[in-house]
Design a protein around this motif. Structure first.
Motif, PDB file in Angstrom:
ATOM      1  N   ILE A  42       0.778  -1.080  -0.096  1.00 55.80           N
ATOM      2  CA  ILE A  42       0.042  -0.030  -0.133  1.00 55.80           C
ATOM      3  C   ILE A  42       0.739   1.100   0.034  1.00 55.80           C
ATOM      4  CG2 ILE A  42      -0.330   0.207   2.429  1.00 55.80           C
ATOM      5  CD1 ILE A  42      -3.184   0.985   2.129  1.00 55.80           C
ATOM      6  N   GLN A  43       0.517   2.340  -0.670  1.00 59.15           N
ATOM      7  CA  GLN A  43       1.275   3.419  -0.730  1.00 59.15           C
ATOM      8  C   GLN A  43       1.380   4.042   0.603  1.00 59.15           C
ATOM      9  OE1 GLN A  43      -0.482   5.946  -3.814  1.00 59.15           O
ATOM     10  NE2 GLN A  43       0.369   4.556  -5.412  1.00 59.15           N
ATOM     11  N   ASP A  44       2.580   5.102   0.777  1.00 60.50           N
ATOM     12  CA  ASP A  44       2.732   5.731   2.131  1.00 60.50           C
ATOM     13  C   ASP A  44       1.863   6.805   2.419  1.00 60.50           C
ATOM     14  OD1 ASP A  44       4.845   4.238   2.450  1.00 60.50           O
ATOM     15  OD2 ASP A  44       6.374   5.258   1.386  1.00 60.50           O
ATOM     16  N   LYS A  45       1.153   7.060   1.444  1.00 61.66           N
ATOM     17  CA  LYS A  45       0.264   7.997   1.850  1.00 61.66           C
ATOM     18  C   LYS A  45      -1.283   7.865   0.626  1.00 61.66           C
ATOM     19  CE  LYS A  45      -0.666  13.149   1.119  1.00 61.66           C
ATOM     20  NZ  LYS A  45      -0.077  14.674   0.831  1.00 61.66           N
ATOM     21  N   ILE A  46      -2.335   7.659   1.225  1.00 61.58           N
ATOM     22  CA  ILE A  46      -3.531   7.483   0.482  1.00 61.58           C
ATOM     23  C   ILE A  46      -4.513   8.438   0.712  1.00 61.58           C
ATOM     24  CG2 ILE A  46      -2.820   4.999   0.294  1.00 61.58           C
ATOM     25  CD1 ILE A  46      -5.142   4.754   2.749  1.00 61.58           C
ATOM     26  N   TYR A  47      -5.722   8.282  -0.160  1.00 64.99           N
ATOM     27  CA  TYR A  47      -6.661   9.206   0.130  1.00 64.99           C
ATOM     28  C   TYR A  47      -7.970   8.247   0.104  1.00 64.99           C
ATOM     29  CZ  TYR A  47      -3.747  13.255  -1.346  1.00 64.99           C
ATOM     30  OH  TYR A  47      -2.995  14.263  -1.311  1.00 64.99           O
ATOM     31  N   TRP A  48      -8.689   8.565   1.127  1.00 65.99           N
ATOM     32  CA  TRP A  48      -9.949   7.549   1.401  1.00 65.99           C
ATOM     33  C   TRP A  48     -11.216   8.336   1.515  1.00 65.99           C
ATOM     34  CZ3 TRP A  48      -9.901   3.512   5.969  1.00 65.99           C
ATOM     35  CH2 TRP A  48     -10.771   2.495   5.725  1.00 65.99           C
ATOM     36  N   ASN A  49     -12.168   7.823   0.831  1.00 68.37           N
ATOM     37  CA  ASN A  49     -13.658   8.322   1.106  1.00 68.37           C
ATOM     38  C   ASN A  49     -14.365   7.769   1.996  1.00 68.37           C
ATOM     39  OD1 ASN A  49     -14.482   6.058   0.012  1.00 68.37           O
ATOM     40  ND2 ASN A  49     -14.794   6.993  -2.239  1.00 68.37           N
ATOM     41  N   LEU A  50     -13.883   6.762   2.536  1.00 64.09           N
ATOM     42  CA  LEU A  50     -14.751   5.768   3.786  1.00 64.09           C
ATOM     43  C   LEU A  50     -15.829   5.182   3.161  1.00 64.09           C
ATOM     44  CD1 LEU A  50     -14.804   8.478   6.685  1.00 64.09           C
ATOM     45  CD2 LEU A  50     -13.204   6.725   6.106  1.00 64.09           C
ATOM     46  N   ARG A  51     -16.346   5.416   2.141  1.00 65.30           N
ATOM     47  CA  ARG A  51     -17.519   4.698   1.399  1.00 65.30           C
ATOM     48  C   ARG A  51     -16.830   3.464   0.856  1.00 65.30           C
ATOM     49  NH1 ARG A  51     -18.485   9.850   0.015  1.00 65.30           N
ATOM     50  NH2 ARG A  51     -17.939   9.569  -2.318  1.00 65.30           N
ATOM     51  N   THR A  52     -15.832   3.354   0.161  1.00 61.62           N
ATOM     52  CA  THR A  52     -15.133   2.360  -0.851  1.00 61.62           C
ATOM     53  C   THR A  52     -14.374   1.563   0.092  1.00 61.62           C
ATOM     54  OG1 THR A  52     -15.461   3.588  -2.781  1.00 61.62           O
ATOM     55  CG2 THR A  52     -13.923   1.758  -2.980  1.00 61.62           C
ATOM     56  N   PRO A  53     -14.466   0.422   0.158  1.00 59.89           N
ATOM     57  CA  PRO A  53     -13.437  -0.420   0.768  1.00 59.89           C
ATOM     58  C   PRO A  53     -11.904  -0.336   0.495  1.00 59.89           C
ATOM     59  CG  PRO A  53     -15.257  -1.678   0.361  1.00 59.89           C
ATOM     60  CD  PRO A  53     -15.381  -0.556  -0.484  1.00 59.89           C
ATOM     61  N   LEU A  54     -11.048   0.087   1.249  1.00 56.97           N
ATOM     62  CA  LEU A  54      -9.559   0.171   1.219  1.00 56.97           C
ATOM     63  C   LEU A  54      -9.114  -1.159   1.001  1.00 56.97           C
ATOM     64  CD1 LEU A  54      -7.461   2.252   1.081  1.00 56.97           C
ATOM     65  CD2 LEU A  54      -6.941   1.888   3.604  1.00 56.97           C
ATOM     66  N   ASN A  55      -8.382  -1.523  -0.196  1.00 58.39           N
ATOM     67  CA  ASN A  55      -7.830  -2.788  -0.322  1.00 58.39           C
ATOM     68  C   ASN A  55      -6.375  -2.579  -0.098  1.00 58.39           C
ATOM     69  OD1 ASN A  55      -6.261  -4.204  -2.684  1.00 58.39           O
ATOM     70  ND2 ASN A  55      -7.703  -5.362  -1.987  1.00 58.39           N
ATOM     71  N   ILE A  56      -5.644  -3.526   0.862  1.00 59.96           N
ATOM     72  CA  ILE A  56      -4.444  -3.830   1.451  1.00 59.96           C
ATOM     73  C   ILE A  56      -4.047  -5.046   1.073  1.00 59.96           C
ATOM     74  CG2 ILE A  56      -3.001  -3.279   3.244  1.00 59.96           C
ATOM     75  CD1 ILE A  56      -5.021  -1.781   4.516  1.00 59.96           C
ATOM     76  N   LYS A  57      -2.806  -5.115   0.299  1.00 57.03           N
ATOM     77  CA  LYS A  57      -2.378  -6.812  -0.014  1.00 57.03           C
ATOM     78  C   LYS A  57      -1.492  -6.980   0.835  1.00 57.03           C
ATOM     79  CE  LYS A  57      -3.634  -5.953  -4.924  1.00 57.03           C
ATOM     80  NZ  LYS A  57      -4.679  -6.968  -5.133  1.00 57.03           N
ATOM     81  N   PHE A  58      -1.204  -8.192   1.036  1.00 52.99           N
ATOM     82  CA  PHE A  58      -0.055  -8.810   1.988  1.00 52.99           C
ATOM     83  C   PHE A  58       0.629 -10.024   1.243  1.00 52.99           C
ATOM     84  CE2 PHE A  58      -3.121  -6.806   4.909  1.00 52.99           C
ATOM     85  CZ  PHE A  58      -2.284  -6.014   5.860  1.00 52.99           C
ATOM     86  N   LYS A  59       2.135 -10.242   1.372  1.00 57.43           N
ATOM     87  CA  LYS A  59       2.527 -11.365   0.839  1.00 57.43           C
ATOM     88  C   LYS A  59       3.689 -11.934   1.617  1.00 57.43           C
ATOM     89  CE  LYS A  59       1.938  -9.997  -4.192  1.00 57.43           C
ATOM     90  NZ  LYS A  59       2.752  -9.757  -5.522  1.00 57.43           N
ATOM     91  N   ASP A  60       3.745 -12.980   1.596  1.00 55.22           N
ATOM     92  CA  ASP A  60       4.854 -13.660   2.583  1.00 55.22           C
ATOM     93  C   ASP A  60       5.199 -14.970   2.142  1.00 55.22           C
ATOM     94  OD1 ASP A  60       6.397 -13.160   5.035  1.00 55.22           O
ATOM     95  OD2 ASP A  60       5.663 -15.457   5.048  1.00 55.22           O
ATOM     96  N   ASP A  61       6.544 -15.705   2.021  1.00 59.61           N
ATOM     97  CA  ASP A  61       6.944 -16.736   1.576  1.00 59.61           C
ATOM     98  C   ASP A  61       6.213 -17.897   2.254  1.00 59.61           C
ATOM     99  OD1 ASP A  61       8.230 -15.413  -0.358  1.00 59.61           O
ATOM    100  OD2 ASP A  61      10.208 -15.625   0.743  1.00 59.61           O
ATOM    101  N   SER A  62       6.171 -18.000   3.771  1.00 65.67           N
ATOM    102  CA  SER A  62       5.813 -18.810   4.628  1.00 65.67           C
ATOM    103  C   SER A  62       4.271 -18.534   4.871  1.00 65.67           C
ATOM    104  CB  SER A  62       6.483 -19.019   5.937  1.00 65.67           C
ATOM    105  OG  SER A  62       6.490 -17.817   6.385  1.00 65.67           O
ATOM    106  N   GLY A  63       3.662 -17.661   4.228  1.00 64.89           N
ATOM    107  CA  GLY A  63       2.352 -17.258   4.834  1.00 64.89           C
ATOM    108  C   GLY A  63       1.962 -16.431   5.822  1.00 64.89           C
ATOM    109  N   ILE A  64       0.976 -15.674   5.575  1.00 56.65           N
ATOM    110  CA  ILE A  64       0.602 -14.597   6.685  1.00 56.65           C
ATOM    111  C   ILE A  64      -0.116 -15.249   7.796  1.00 56.65           C
ATOM    112  CG2 ILE A  64      -0.723 -12.633   7.088  1.00 56.65           C
ATOM    113  CD1 ILE A  64       1.589 -11.992   5.244  1.00 56.65           C
TER     114      ILE A  64
END
Length: 456
Positions: A42-64
């Motif tokens: 996710i970017q270091d600075k984001i804009y959010w309208n609170l209505r649209t769900p905010l998408n955050i992605k996670f990745k890891d080799d062994s699993g989150i």
């Protein structure tokens, strides 16, 4: 004196030691003990309208294994998500929604704290951990959009224009969206905050509507409907009997040139290959070349009526829906998306307006083909040339001879196939050949918009 051999017990010890070392090496290099910390995308600075769900992605080799998300207003912290995974997930998408609370009614800027831990046993079984702080700007206000001026009408297969104003502190994108899904890019016009765009009602779309849309960085959307008067136009439909001389001549020649294994194709297969498969490939090239729009702000868009062939006689019209029959049966169909002009063999073809040569080359059924970019998303096309006088990237001037007519491509007689495109869509060339239509539907609209802007 006998030499003492290595005792069998030593072999067993060496084998066991090797197995242990291999096991340790395997464990240290397995996902069980991988050392890479989770990625939080996710970017270091984001804009959010609170209505649209905010998408955050996670990745890891062994699993989150675990994620935590909270928001801080500088004084207080609100926990938004604590989630423990039952099984490792190497790629995780979180669509974050805000609970209804007064916490987010106090300020416009917050710090979001995101923490992720993986399933690795590294670090004495604690796993690898990533923490990320991002700035969140809350913005729930939609951009303000107002149509200033537009063409009175738009006809099926034709073009129109619109000028509008879009205002927002964090404007992201402005465009015109149609009922058939096409998004027309808008060009900055005259002064800051104002935009203009050409739009098209394609011949194969039964109805038409369009809205001006502006979006901001937070995902808020403002829109305004463009109230065009719709003019339906009936286009010609033709049934053309195919002759063996045509199939064994021009069609066979082009098939030999472009098909991978023409010997495997029958007469009618060759016809379908040229009229459908090759035509589609050629049109993709044209679409790609003519989809660009110069984003440089325009103050004046002056376009002269196109008159590409002196004393040219129209021999085929725009949007003729052609059905091809053989022995009384329809075997293929296509649309003729241009006007054919003929005068004398190898007649001079003129660019009626300034522009930049966007394409020169052989293009299947179009033969030796030139496409010129006139700015504002408007392009002119010249096909079946016998020779050309320009190269790709050349700047051409109004009145310049750019090529000569010919019989290249799918042409039986010497002629020019002339087309007009707006942001990759074929439109009625007749409109752009008409001085009055250009004045009423393009020039006067832009002039009226400038007068409105100057009064503000």
């Amino acid at each position: 004196m006998k030499k003492r051999g290595i005792r069998p017990g030593y072999f067993i010890i060496l084998i066991l030691l090797g197995a242990v070392l291999y096991g340790v090496f395997a464990i240290l290099n397995s996902k069980m003990l991988e050392r890479n910390a989770p990625e939080i995308l996710i970017q270091d600075k984001i804009y959010w309208n609170l209505r649209t769900p905010l998408n955050i992605k996670f990745k890891d080799d062994s699993g989150i294994k675990f994620i935590r998300i909270s928001m801080n207003d500088g004084t207080n912290t609100s926990n938004l998500l604590n989630q423990v995974m039952q099984e490792p997930i190497t790629e995780l998408d979180v669509n974050l929604t805000i609970p209804k609370t007064s916490f987010f009614n106090q300020k416009d800027s917050y710090e979001m704290q995101i923490e992720a831990v993986d399933f690795s046993k590294w670090g004495f079984f604690t796993g690898n951990k990533t923490q990320k702080n991002i700035q969140v700007i809350l913005d729930t206000t939609r951009p303000d959009v107002n149509v200033l001026s537009h063409s009175y009408s738009i006809s099926k297969g034709g073009s129109a224009i619109v000028v509008f104003k879009a205002t927002d502190n964090d404007l992201k994108e402005v465009y015109v969206k149609t009922n058939y899904g096409k998004k027309f890019k808008a060009t900055p016009f005259y002064k800051d905050g104002y935009y203009a765009s050409l739009v098209v009602w394609p011949v194969d779309v039964e109805n038409f509507s369009a809205d001006v849309i502006a979006t901001d960085k937070a995902g808020n959307e403002g829109r305004s409907h463009i109230r065009y008067f719709l003019q339906n136009v009936k286009y010609k439909t033709s049934t053309i009997p195919l002759k063996d001389s045509f199939l064994d001549g021009k069609i066979s020649e082009l098939t030999d040139q472009y098909a991978k294994d023409p010997s495997l194709l029958s007469r009618l297969d060759k016809m379908k290959f040229i009229n459908e498969t090759l035509r589609a490939e050629n049109e993709v090239l044209i679409k790609n070349v003519t989809s660009g729009v110069d984003e440089t702000s325009i103050e004046n868009f002056k376009i002269l009526p196109f008159y590409p062939l002196k004393n040219g006689k129209k021999v085929a019209d725009f949007a003729d829906h052609r059905y091809f029959s053989y022995n009384g049966e329809i075997v293929s169909e296509s649309w003729h998306m241009g006007i054919d002009f003929a005068s004398v063999a190898q007649a001079s073809i003129v660019s009626s307006n300034d522009g930049v040569v966007a394409y020169v080359g052989e293009n299947g059924i179009y033969g030796l083909n030139i496409i010129i970019d006139h700015g504002f998303g408007l392009y002119s096309l010249y096909a079946h040339c016998s020779s050309v006088n320009v190269n790709q990237g050349d700047i051409v001037k109004a009145g310049q001879v750019i090529a000569n007519t010919g019989v290249s491509g799918l042409a039986l007689g010497d002629h020019l196939h002339f087309g007009i495109l707006v942001q990759s869509l074929e439109v009625r060339p007749q409109q752009w050949l008409d001085k009055k239509w250009i004045a009423d539907n393009i020039t006067s609209v832009l002039d009226a918009a400038k007068k409105i802007i100057d009064k503000k």
